[in-house]
Design an enzyme around this catalytic site. Sequence first.
Site, PDB file in Angstrom:
ATOM      1  N   LYS A  23       1.153  -0.810   0.105  1.00 39.62           N
ATOM      2  CA  LYS A  23       0.023  -0.045  -0.121  1.00 39.62           C
ATOM      3  C   LYS A  23       1.171   1.594  -0.182  1.00 39.62           C
ATOM      4  CE  LYS A  23      -1.694   1.496   3.542  1.00 39.62           C
ATOM      5  NZ  LYS A  23      -1.597   3.171   3.907  1.00 39.62           N
ATOM      6  N   ASN A  24       2.212   1.191   1.065  1.00 40.63           N
ATOM      7  CA  ASN A  24       2.602   2.550   1.287  1.00 40.63           C
ATOM      8  C   ASN A  24       3.247   2.778   0.098  1.00 40.63           C
ATOM      9  OD1 ASN A  24       0.829   3.520   3.543  1.00 40.63           O
ATOM     10  ND2 ASN A  24       1.997   2.516   5.121  1.00 40.63           N
TER      11      ASN A  24
ATOM     12  N   ARG B 187      -5.264  10.084   3.834  1.00 37.20           N
ATOM     13  CA  ARG B 187      -3.743  11.249   4.097  1.00 37.20           C
ATOM     14  C   ARG B 187      -2.463  11.348   2.883  1.00 37.20           C
ATOM     15  NH1 ARG B 187      -0.767  14.823   7.398  1.00 37.20           N
ATOM     16  NH2 ARG B 187       1.655  14.268   7.173  1.00 37.20           N
TER      17      ARG B 187
ATOM     18  N   CYS C  79      -6.683  13.169  12.278  1.00 37.01           N
ATOM     19  CA  CYS C  79      -6.709  11.064  12.320  1.00 37.01           C
ATOM     20  C   CYS C  79      -5.966  11.467  13.110  1.00 37.01           C
ATOM     21  CB  CYS C  79      -5.289  11.079  11.133  1.00 37.01           C
ATOM     22  SG  CYS C  79      -5.003   9.470  11.075  1.00 37.01           S
TER      23      CYS C  79
ATOM     24  N   ARG D 179      -1.302  15.206  12.976  1.00 31.14           N
ATOM     25  CA  ARG D 179      -0.281  14.821  11.880  1.00 31.14           C
ATOM     26  C   ARG D 179      -0.065  15.738  10.407  1.00 31.14           C
ATOM     27  NH1 ARG D 179      -2.268   9.136   9.255  1.00 31.14           N
ATOM     28  NH2 ARG D 179       0.301   8.619   8.319  1.00 31.14           N
ATOM     29  N   PRO D 180       0.954  16.826  11.004  1.00 28.80           N
ATOM     30  CA  PRO D 180       0.998  18.227  10.398  1.00 28.80           C
ATOM     31  C   PRO D 180       1.449  17.725   9.320  1.00 28.80           C
ATOM     32  CG  PRO D 180       2.529  17.887  12.435  1.00 28.80           C
ATOM     33  CD  PRO D 180       1.446  16.597  12.558  1.00 28.80           C
ATOM     34  N   ILE D 181       1.115  19.091   8.532  1.00 33.77           N
ATOM     35  CA  ILE D 181       2.519  18.814   6.894  1.00 33.77           C
ATOM     36  C   ILE D 181       2.784  20.076   6.893  1.00 33.77           C
ATOM     37  CG2 ILE D 181       0.345  17.708   6.019  1.00 33.77           C
ATOM     38  CD1 ILE D 181      -0.129  21.302   4.739  1.00 33.77           C
ATOM     39  N   ASP D 182       3.616  20.271   8.042  1.00 28.21           N
ATOM     40  CA  ASP D 182       4.583  21.296   8.372  1.00 28.21           C
ATOM     41  C   ASP D 182       6.281  21.287   7.289  1.00 28.21           C
ATOM     42  OD1 ASP D 182       4.816  19.880  10.591  1.00 28.21           O
ATOM     43  OD2 ASP D 182       7.248  20.519  11.025  1.00 28.21           O
TER      44      ASP D 182
ATOM     45  N   ASP E 239       3.520   1.069  12.069  1.00 27.02           N
ATOM     46  CA  ASP E 239       3.219   0.495  11.688  1.00 27.02           C
ATOM     47  C   ASP E 239       2.166  -1.671  12.007  1.00 27.02           C
ATOM     48  OD1 ASP E 239       1.652   2.026   9.836  1.00 27.02           O
ATOM     49  OD2 ASP E 239       2.867   1.623   8.122  1.00 27.02           O
TER      50      ASP E 239
ATOM     51  N   ARG F 157      -8.869  -0.483   4.080  1.00 25.18           N
ATOM     52  CA  ARG F 157      -8.006   0.640   2.838  1.00 25.18           C
ATOM     53  C   ARG F 157      -6.635  -0.501   2.594  1.00 25.18           C
ATOM     54  NH1 ARG F 157      -8.017   5.796   5.657  1.00 25.18           N
ATOM     55  NH2 ARG F 157      -6.296   6.555   4.667  1.00 25.18           N
TER      56      ARG F 157
HETATM   57  N1  EPU Z   1       5.417  14.983  10.617  1.00 29.17           N
HETATM   58  C1  EPU Z   1       5.526  15.434  11.627  1.00 29.17           C
HETATM   59  N2  EPU Z   1       5.767  16.805  10.111  1.00 29.17           N
HETATM   60  C2  EPU Z   1       5.227  16.407   9.131  1.00 29.17           C
HETATM   61  C3  EPU Z   1       5.018  15.462   8.239  1.00 29.17           C
HETATM   62  C4  EPU Z   1       5.407  14.684   9.448  1.00 29.17           C
HETATM   63  O1  EPU Z   1       5.932  16.403  12.361  1.00 29.17           O
HETATM   64  O2  EPU Z   1       4.779  17.370   8.015  1.00 29.17           O
HETATM   65  C5  EPU Z   1       5.891  13.615  11.944  1.00 29.17           C
HETATM   66  C6  EPU Z   1       4.552  12.954  12.036  1.00 29.17           C
HETATM   67  O3  EPU Z   1       3.443  13.895  12.852  1.00 29.17           O
HETATM   68  C7  EPU Z   1       5.152  11.914  12.695  1.00 29.17           C
HETATM   69  C8  EPU Z   1       6.224  11.893  12.353  1.00 29.17           C
HETATM   70  O4  EPU Z   1       6.832  12.805  11.823  1.00 29.17           O
HETATM   71  O5  EPU Z   1       5.323  11.625  13.971  1.00 29.17           O
HETATM   72  C9  EPU Z   1       6.843  10.549  10.775  1.00 29.17           C
HETATM   73  O6  EPU Z   1       5.079   9.941  10.271  1.00 29.17           O
HETATM   74  P1  EPU Z   1       6.051  10.561   8.713  1.00 29.17           P
HETATM   75  O7  EPU Z   1       5.751  11.965   7.803  1.00 29.17           O
HETATM   76  O8  EPU Z   1       6.643   9.537   8.263  1.00 29.17           O
HETATM   77  O9  EPU Z   1       4.366   9.696   8.592  1.00 29.17           O
HETATM   78  P2  EPU Z   1       4.066   9.356   6.676  1.00 29.17           P
HETATM   79  O10 EPU Z   1       4.361   9.716   5.831  1.00 29.17           O
HETATM   80  O11 EPU Z   1       2.070  10.410   7.113  1.00 29.17           O
HETATM   81  C10 EPU Z   1       3.554   7.276   6.031  1.00 29.17           C
HETATM   82  C11 EPU Z   1       2.545   5.796   6.156  1.00 29.17           C
HETATM   83  C12 EPU Z   1       2.260   5.468   7.304  1.00 29.17           C
HETATM   84  C13 EPU Z   1       3.260   5.010   8.522  1.00 29.17           C
HETATM   85  C14 EPU Z   1       4.203   6.207   8.785  1.00 29.17           C
HETATM   86  C15 EPU Z   1       5.766   5.841   9.224  1.00 29.17           C
HETATM   87  C16 EPU Z   1       2.088   6.183   3.952  1.00 29.17           C
HETATM   88  C17 EPU Z   1       0.997   6.480   2.940  1.00 29.17           C
HETATM   89  N3  EPU Z   1       2.007   6.387   5.291  1.00 29.17           N
HETATM   90  O12 EPU Z   1       2.491   8.111   6.678  1.00 29.17           O
HETATM   91  O13 EPU Z   1       1.358   3.899   7.240  1.00 29.17           O
HETATM   92  O14 EPU Z   1       2.690   4.917   9.691  1.00 29.17           O
HETATM   93  O15 EPU Z   1       4.511   7.126   6.818  1.00 29.17           O
HETATM   94  O16 EPU Z   1       6.218   4.367   8.650  1.00 29.17           O
HETATM   95  O17 EPU Z   1       3.148   5.881   3.296  1.00 29.17           O
HETATM   96  C18 EPU Z   1      -0.464   3.323   7.682  1.00 29.17           C
HETATM   97  O18 EPU Z   1      -0.310   2.207   6.490  1.00 29.17           O
HETATM   98  O19 EPU Z   1      -1.254   2.212   8.757  1.00 29.17           O
HETATM   99  C19 EPU Z   1       0.387   4.578   8.303  1.00 29.17           C
HETATM  100  C20 EPU Z   1      -0.253   4.869   8.999  1.00 29.17           C
END
Ligand code: EPU
Length: 424
Positions: free
Chosen positions: A25-26, A95, A119, A124-127, A310, A403
């Site tokens: 998926k990811n 997301r 979520c 889950r910020p986007i900064d 995960d 999903r």
């Molecule tokens: N974070 C920030 N700011 C940002 C983005 C992330 O502070 O702008 C923080 C997050 O809040 C978190 C950390 O950085 O504490 C790591 O999050 P990451 O961005 O790596 O997560 P993600 O990219 O949103 C992907 C997977 C998730 C998986 C995580 C960690 C996808 C589509 N999603 O999420 O998968 O848990 O990496 O490995 O690739 C799932 O499949 O169930 C799932 C949630």
Amino acid sequence: MDTFVVEGLEGKKRLSGEIQIGGMKNAVLPLMAAAFVVEGETKLSNVPDIADVHSMARLLEGLGAFVSRSGDKASIRTSEANGTVLEPKLAKSLRASVLLLGSVLARNGKVTFAHPGGCVLGSRPIDVFIDGFQKLGATVHEDDAETYTLTAPNGLSGGEIFFRVMSVTGTEALMIAATRAKGIVTLKNCAMEPEVVAVAEFLKSCGARIEGAGTPTIVIHPSHLEPPQESFRVIPDRIEAASFLILGALAAESLTLTHTEPADFEAVIETLRGMGASIAVSGTSVTVSAPETLLPASVRTHEYPGFPTDAQAPMCVLLTQAEGESSILETVFDGRLNYTSELVRMGADIHVWNPHRAVIKGKTPLKARDIDGPDIRAGLAFILAATIAEGTSRIGNAHLIDRGYAGIEHKLRGVGVQIERHTA
Ligand code: EPU
């Protein structure tokens, strides 16, 4: 709203047979996003039939792309895709829609999107995304409290980005966008997950010059992109494999997972071995048998190659069956232990000390309950718990499990789990 009805095995270790692991998926979601940055037709194979792939396809179609599916193959045609607005309802529900920010901005000079939203995994910020695109010359406009527009009418520039946190989709989105930047882009403190490497490999097969994917520093050089003639194969889902491996350690006489990449989930294999499970790896297959007695473990989730967040919820179910005191330290997300209260309702002895730390005392028999899964992975964990419990459980919110896990009831029935899908 579908529900899974699961008849528990009451702790008997009787599952046996094979499960074929599907595409990840990811990995497929960022690959679909990467296809958008490349003009032409991209073909993917080993595409899992999961709800998130359908949502991503609809987002791409909303931008003017054509997506078609046939079996495990997908074709994404983007030649006429001039859209710049991500459909807000879809984008909020997924997301992974953030993966499209880089593709659309870099290709069409502008992208408007709704914040991917609150979520159940905590904030889950986007900064990381916003800062990254700004460093490559984009301008950010906050249209209203939850809608943003990023613009770069003359294209993105080269630059250097140090990620404040290691973000999987952040690394992927910026790497995708950087392939169209006018200068060299250096990304530092990158996520090193196999799916990041897969996206880089795909972009390289389109002509991108990328060095260092799979290490903390990735360098992307300007290049011309064209989709490859051959279809690109999605890597096996290491989280699906890890989830079923844990099921095997709970309840299998002998369970073999095929079509996997065992090196991608070594942290889980080694943790289960440490708990006494017998695991044999042979090429792309992994066979697991549940031990008589499971030993306790301390599990600390971590970015790759550490123990994946995960797989944390399924792992917690296993820890309820270990003799003694185990612990979980969740270091990636701040809201990912909430599901444990439902396991406690089933009879588990779990104390959550803070949003990151839980202590599990075992072994406790589990009793069937009716539970709604809050997210993909906790939903899967409840199916595992129901499988070993005494009695018949109903796991609601099946659509969340759908999903991320394709045809889960068929895969599980094939190895002896008594599971049915009920459609209300
Ligand atoms: N974070 C920030 N700011 C940002 C983005 C992330 O502070 O702008 C923080 C997050 O809040 C978190 C950390 O950085 O504490 C790591 O999050 P990451 O961005 O790596 O997560 P993600 O990219 O949103 C992907 C997977 C998730 C998986 C995580 C960690 C996808 C589509 N999603 O999420 O998968 O848990 O990496 O490995 O690739 C799932 O499949 O169930 C799932 C949630």
